[in-house]
Every structure is written in C-alpha cells, then in structure tokens.
Scaffold this active site. Sequence first.
Site, PDB file in Angstrom:
ATOM      1  N   SER A 180     -27.742  28.732  10.117  1.00  0.00           N
ATOM      2  CA  SER A 180     -26.311  28.539  10.373  1.00  0.00           C
ATOM      3  C   SER A 180     -25.521  28.708   9.076  1.00  0.00           C
ATOM      4  CB  SER A 180     -26.090  27.173  11.030  1.00  0.00           C
ATOM      5  OG  SER A 180     -24.804  27.070  11.580  1.00  0.00           O
ATOM      6  N   ASP A 236     -27.229  29.851  22.336  1.00  0.00           N
ATOM      7  CA  ASP A 236     -26.582  29.124  21.239  1.00  0.00           C
ATOM      8  C   ASP A 236     -25.119  28.871  21.600  1.00  0.00           C
ATOM      9  OD1 ASP A 236     -25.281  28.467  18.743  1.00  0.00           O
ATOM     10  OD2 ASP A 236     -26.975  29.381  17.689  1.00  0.00           O
ATOM     11  N   HIS A 253     -29.043  26.340  19.270  1.00  0.00           N
ATOM     12  CA  HIS A 253     -28.776  26.275  17.830  1.00  0.00           C
ATOM     13  C   HIS A 253     -29.632  25.234  17.118  1.00  0.00           C
ATOM     14  CE1 HIS A 253     -26.034  27.615  14.648  1.00  0.00           C
ATOM     15  NE2 HIS A 253     -25.895  26.365  14.240  1.00  0.00           N
TER      16      HIS A 253
END
Length: 277
Positions: free
Chosen positions: A146, A222, A255
């Site tokens: 991320s 995600d 995620h």
Amino acid sequence: MERIEQHASFGGRQEVWQHASATLGVPMKLGVYLPPAALAGQACPVLYWLSGLTCTEQNFITKAGAQQYAAQHGIILVAPDTSPRGEGLANDAAYDLGQGAGFYLNATQSPWAAHFRMEDYVVEELPALVAAHFQTTGRQGIFGHSMGGHGALTLALRHPGRYASVSAFSPIVAPSEVPWGQKAFAAYLGEDRAAWRAHDAVALIATATERLPLLVEQGEADEFLATQLQPERLRAACEQAGHPLELNLRPGYDHSYYFIASFIGAHMAHHARWLRS
C-alpha cells in the site's frame, strides 16, 4: 542499537531493535529477521519491507509469514516503522497523515520537515546501520504494501543502482492522482505538483534510467482498488516506456495481510533470484 525483542523462528531469529535516528531526530524501532545462515556467520543479502498506513514494525513480522522463506533463501529481512513518532512531533488526527503515515519521502513543509525524512532514513541511514551490525553481502532489495508499496517502487526508481530487486503488494502507484497521495503530498511537499511527480511511480517510469523489473500483486476485491490504487495506470506507463512489469491481479483477495501472506513466498523467491545472482 539496542535489541528489545527476540524470538526463534524457522531456525533463525526474529528480533526487534531500537536506535536513536540521526535523520529523524527520534528513537526508531525496526524488525530484523536473521536467517539460519546469518546466525551461522555467513554474509547475507538484505531485503527491506515498507509497511502501509497506520502500521508499525510489528505488522509485517507478525502477520506476513515471511520468515520461513527468508530462512530458505538466506535473506535478512528488515522492517522499519512507517514514520517518526513521539510527543512533541507534528501529527494529524486522521490515520492517513502524520505519525504512521510518513509516505517514504522527505517533507519540505512546516511542521513536517523537521522530522519527517523517511526517504533519507530508508535509503541512507538504515542500510548503514544494518551493515554496521550484521554481516551482509552488500546487495539489497525492497518491497512493501500500500503506502509501503508506493515507497518501494518510488525509492527503487529514484535511486537507480541501489536496489537489486523490487516488488509491491497493493501499491499506491499514482499518488499524485488519488486522495491518499494528494492529501499527504500537499501537506509534506506543498502545492507544487512537479514536486509531487518526483514521488509518483507512474510519473517516474517515464524517465527511469534503469529497467529494474517490477513485480506487483493486487487483489481484485481490494476495497481501495478503484479509488486509491489504480494499478492500470502503472501498467499503461510501463507499456509506454517499455519497462518490465509483472502485474498479478488476484480474484477474491482484499487489502489485508491475508492477501500478503498468500503470495509472500512468490515475492521472496523473486527477490532471492536477484539478490543471490
């Protein structure tokens, strides 16, 4: 450095160290996994993991399951915190700015510039510290998740020749174009969008002088895919520039660290190929 935690793991040892950072001006913690080869006195390559928003050095070392693969490949894993921390430092009430959200750049704007210098910390201070305390081969790779995926890609692109390998999970590939990056860049770098593009992987691909192969893992379930991550921008930039990219879109994955743990073995093998070549 002071070792504050250690645990036997897959024949090696997971440690946590604390040190006074000259770059950031505060104490910092970092996870260090030493594979069996390192404990036996062999010099090993080093792989740096950069974590995402809100994370500390603990998230990766407790959730990713990377130690077993680092043990197999003889790689030292280093996982620093995501920002400077402490009372008296600049901070923001939101999760996506300030402490826990350093974005792996050197801030130029007040009040952040005094301590938020994560690029220099990761690229300069941390490798010198690791080399001084552990036996390394001098070869190093970088990967992350991320915000940390953004950091891994941009630091590798901004410092050609520094890293032998790079990969990312769910990276923010075009922070100049999405809310997370726009908020952070405006605070840390000011309103000059040229300064933003210098920390934007999609923008950096166009002028990259090194064709370091990129490995990117992205879950199709995600929750941030469309709004913050947009991996299609990286694919398009790499195709236009002729930059090698393996972009794996994984149906059903989100995620979380469940996603990371599912594919961390493949990423460790990718890094081992380049770090031990």
